[in-house]
Design an enzyme around this catalytic site. Sequence first.
Site, PDB file in Angstrom:
ATOM      1  CG  HIS A 147      40.190  32.719  35.164  1.00  0.00           C
ATOM      2  ND1 HIS A 147      40.915  31.677  35.698  1.00  0.00           N
ATOM      3  CD2 HIS A 147      39.215  32.986  36.052  1.00  0.00           C
ATOM      4  CE1 HIS A 147      40.379  31.330  36.854  1.00  0.00           C
ATOM      5  NE2 HIS A 147      39.356  32.113  37.098  1.00  0.00           N
ATOM      6  CB  ALA A 148      42.286  34.234  29.597  1.00  0.00           C
TER       7      ALA A 148
END
Length: 92
Positions: A15-16
């Site tokens: 994620h991210a």
Amino acid sequence: MPERTTVVASRSGLHARPAAIFADAAARLDVDVTIALAGTPEEEALDASSILSLMTLGAGNGDSVVLRAEGPGAGAALEELAALLETDLDAQ
């Protein structure tokens, strides 16, 4: 097509920030690389160089993923990307 199964080590999964780092590394390679959660049919694999695809994948810490690559140097590319996934990219 060569493939490599590995485990996501980043605390937040893909994620991210970890997804951005991984997508950038995959995009710099001269091979096409796909990623999928282990057990997902090959035809449902996603583009490993796409941050959106990586975040959609939903791979969390400890999840097994399958990387597949096509083209000259595919084996080396898979090893490089697997090593990246096996690193806690949140800590960098």
